[in-house]
Design an enzyme around this catalytic site. Structure first.
Site, mmCIF file in Angstrom:
data_model
loop_
_atom_site.group_PDB
_atom_site.id
_atom_site.type_symbol
_atom_site.label_atom_id
_atom_site.label_comp_id
_atom_site.label_asym_id
_atom_site.label_seq_id
_atom_site.Cartn_x
_atom_site.Cartn_y
_atom_site.Cartn_z
ATOM 1 N N CYS A 296 39.655 99.951 60.756
ATOM 2 C CA CYS A 296 38.456 99.272 60.265
ATOM 3 C C CYS A 296 38.544 97.786 60.558
ATOM 4 O O CYS A 296 39.579 97.160 60.342
ATOM 5 C CB CYS A 296 38.290 99.510 58.761
ATOM 6 S SG CYS A 296 37.684 101.164 58.415
ATOM 7 N N ARG B 286 43.605 95.797 50.134
ATOM 8 C CA ARG B 286 43.980 95.273 51.453
ATOM 9 C C ARG B 286 44.732 93.929 51.379
ATOM 10 O O ARG B 286 44.624 93.098 52.280
ATOM 11 C CB ARG B 286 42.751 95.133 52.360
ATOM 12 C CG ARG B 286 42.097 96.461 52.726
ATOM 13 C CD ARG B 286 43.069 97.382 53.461
ATOM 14 N NE ARG B 286 42.412 98.581 53.947
ATOM 15 C CZ ARG B 286 42.431 99.756 53.297
ATOM 16 N NH1 ARG B 286 43.086 99.889 52.154
ATOM 17 N NH2 ARG B 286 41.817 100.804 53.808
ATOM 18 N N GLU C 270 39.216 92.661 58.279
ATOM 19 C CA GLU C 270 40.434 93.379 57.900
ATOM 20 C C GLU C 270 41.500 93.214 58.982
ATOM 21 O O GLU C 270 42.682 93.117 58.693
ATOM 22 C CB GLU C 270 40.159 94.865 57.656
ATOM 23 C CG GLU C 270 41.405 95.526 57.106
ATOM 24 C CD GLU C 270 41.336 97.019 57.014
ATOM 25 O OE1 GLU C 270 41.830 97.665 57.957
ATOM 26 O OE2 GLU C 270 40.821 97.533 56.008
#
Ligand code: EPU
Length: 312
Positions: free
Chosen positions: A234, A184, A304
């Site tokens: 998410c 990420r 995130e």
């Protein structure tokens, strides 16, 4: 400086900057219409370049003005506060020319290309490597920035060159390697690049096999994620010890609601805008979940999603 710009006491002309380059420009645009969560107040200005060249040029032009410049893709990983942002926002949503086949399974793709469409295009052309992206509700640009991934794959696996807005308003290029991408995150985020596109390196595959794995991923996603609701994907990155969604589930937080925002009953790491939620509702709910995760983990859980707003 920013206040001065919004009061109009600056000589920088934000409308003319777009018009001069043939880039559509809008004023005071509610960003809830630009994000998948569907919350958030206005941006001072929004620019809609259609090509990589126009995106690089408008990015350079806006850099001369007093307002901060922000980049928005599909808005599937961004939560905008109700107060909005005093910023000049460049959206890549109109940058979706069909991928260009270069040579030996190399594709030149624009930042605004939606990932599932790109994966389907690749399947049609018997190109493998993007199956994982089926159903990811984002565009290539955002995927490059956060190294979007699912089903054991991530975009960093197939990127050969990142095309970005160069310091003189040109489309610049940078060859990248797998090490430039991590879970990420990526060189695009670390160096604050505006990725206007990429050259992807794919493999030969059989159309039916590629389609079959995409179908399996699609079905799995439908079973495990709230794909028909308004979300930002998410909310937390997985902290390593245990997937965040499983922790949130185990800690009994599914179904917790604040205003119109609810922790999804389908997947604990998703917050759903179910009933005309405001950004305030969504952010208060994130904080509530964050408090419980912090206690359970003994450290700060990392978000995130990106939160945009003037007091971020
Ligand atoms: N689980 C639960 N309860 C839940 C959710 C999950 O017990 O409410 C369990 C699952 O049964 C499974 C485990 O937790 O055993 C992991 O769940 P899942 O396979 O759904 O994967 P994840 O780690 O929660 C990651 C990515 C997703 C991506 C999926 C599928 C992160 C933060 N999330 O989720 O990406 O779609 O894998 O590959 O890495 C996103 O980036 O926005 C995103 C949704």
């Amino acid at each position: 400086m920013i206040a001065a710009a919004s009061m109009g006491s600056t000589s920088f002309d934000y409308r003319a900057a777009g018009e001069r380059l043939g880039v559509r420009v809008e004023r005071e645009v509610p960003l809830r219409t630009h994000t998948t969560m569907g919350v958030g107040g206005p941006a001072a200005w929004v620019y809609y370049p259609r090509t990589m060249e126009a995106a690089a040029a408008i990015h350079h032009a806006l850099g001369q003005g007093p307002l901060p410049v922000r980049i928005l893709g599909a808005g599937s990983n961004v939560i905008v506060r109700d107060e909005g942002v005093r910023a000049a926002v460049i959206t890549t949503r109109d940058m979706r020319q069909p991928p260009e086949m270069l040579y030996e399974r190399r594709l030149r793709v624009s930042a605004g290309q939606p990932l599932p469409g790109l994966a389907r295009w690749a399947a049609e052309h018997e190109l493998s490597g993007l199956e994982f992206a089926e159903g990811i509700p984002g565009h290539l640009g955002g995927a490059l920035r956060m190294n979007a991934g699912a089903n054991g794959g991530w975009i960093g696996d197939v990127v050969e060159e990142v095309l970005y807005a160069g310091s003189k308003g040109e489309v610049a290029s940078r060859t990248v390697r797998a090490e430039d991408f991590s879970y990420r995150s990526s060189i695009v985020a670390a160096e604050g690049l505006f990725a206007v596109g990429a050259v992807l390196r794919l493999n030969s595959g059989k159309r039916d096999e590629i389609r079959a794995s995409m179908k399996a991923f699609r079905n799995r996603r439908r079973e495990t994620q709230p794909v028909t609701e308004r979300t930002s994907g998410c909310v937390f990155v997985n902290p390593g010890v245990e997937p965040a969604g499983r922790m949130i589930d185990r800690l009994g937080l599914k179904g917790t609601a604040i205003g119109g925002a609810v922790v999804s009953e389908t997947h604990g790491n998703f917050i759903v805008n179910r009933d005309a939620a405001t950004a305030r509702d969504v952010l208060a709910l994130i904080e509530r979940v964050q408090d419980v995760l912090r206690d359970a983990l003994g450290r700060e859980p990392r978000l995130e999603v990106e939160i945009w707003g003037d007091d971020e």
